[in-house]
Scaffold this active site. Sequence first.
Site, mmCIF file in Angstrom:
data_model
loop_
_atom_site.group_PDB
_atom_site.id
_atom_site.type_symbol
_atom_site.label_atom_id
_atom_site.label_comp_id
_atom_site.label_asym_id
_atom_site.label_seq_id
_atom_site.Cartn_x
_atom_site.Cartn_y
_atom_site.Cartn_z
ATOM 1 N N ASP A 79 14.503 98.492 55.827
ATOM 2 C CA ASP A 79 13.083 98.150 55.914
ATOM 3 C C ASP A 79 12.453 98.640 57.220
ATOM 4 O OD1 ASP A 79 14.742 96.173 57.204
ATOM 5 O OD2 ASP A 79 13.007 94.845 57.347
ATOM 6 N N GLU A 81 15.295 93.152 57.716
ATOM 7 C CA GLU A 81 15.729 92.893 59.095
ATOM 8 C C GLU A 81 14.540 92.575 59.996
ATOM 9 O OE1 GLU A 81 16.614 93.590 63.282
ATOM 10 O OE2 GLU A 81 15.202 94.733 62.072
#
Length: 356
Positions: A76, A130
């Site tokens: 991400d 994350e």
Amino acid sequence: MSSPHTPLDLTLDGGALTARLVDFPSVSGDEQALADAVESALRAHSHLTVDRFGNNVVARTNLGRAERVLLAGHLDTVPIADNLPSRIEGDLLYGCGTSDMKSGVAVQLRLAATLTEPGHDLTFVFYDCEEIEASRNGLGHLAKAHPDWLKADFAVLMEPSGGMVEGGCQGTLRAQIRLTGTRAHSARSWLGDNAIHHAAEVLGRLAAYEPQRVVIDGLEYREGLNAVRIDGGVAGNVIPDECVVTVNFRYAPNRSTEDAEAHVREVFDGFEVTVTDHAPGALPGLSQPAAQAFLAATGGQARAKFGWTDVARFSALGVPAVNYGPGDPNLAHKRDEHCSLSAIAECEERLRAWLG
Ligand SMILES: [Zn+2]
């Protein structure tokens, strides 16, 4: 921008593959298309066993080698800031996620596809979420649901580190110290007992506190104990009966969580201390044989990691871990985020020399 449905071509060089990944938007919570592409690109390689859990993909070799090395990266990015599609200027690739951390993911994918006979068994972990609250972190979900997939002797988290090895990470503890008194009208203050004034003793202990510097595996960690917030007061004409000082203790990873908590309680002996938030540190593990060879292959330079990172999740599983990636940590999350193409190539080359 290339269509998210174009398959990932792992024969592209690291810079071109990074550009391809960057043009595949994957803001936290929206990683499914990229996780699908990563999974199918890896499944094309018969030397890898590929597992999937949510939007987390784990690929492993199973060659019966003496040691297993794990390389991890998150898929991400933070929200796009008008910085897609990617563009190249000289040696620099611009775009959301170039440094944090699709350049690292590109290196992982290149190594996964091409290291068919590595010296150590290899595990490649690609995970989601994350950049947002810890409860959604894909690595955390994997550690809970499939800890066996994360078994390794040494782990490298490919977060941006400017090509330096950043070992372990410090622990962090937050605590509230509550001072009490007696409420009264401030015109008759002798009838009360001012809780804010009692904070003076707490602040005095903080001011006099001498933080330690601790050397572990040749890396110096600098501790710190600081007030980060103070709350108190009722009104402009009231002697307050409560004051809360919030402190944050950042500690070297040779302390256990119990030790860190006991230390804070000792510093504030005699006061009411409540721990509100606590995440353990991670040892750098640089004395492990795989880590020593890794350090030599990456130029032998290492520094301590002061912030808290996902390496601590590996440490909690008993796997020593370091941060090492081609991105520049100072450019992460910035509108003009970029990464050096030659740094991507150099990172891949060094890891290939170590693992090949
Ligand atoms: Zn990152």
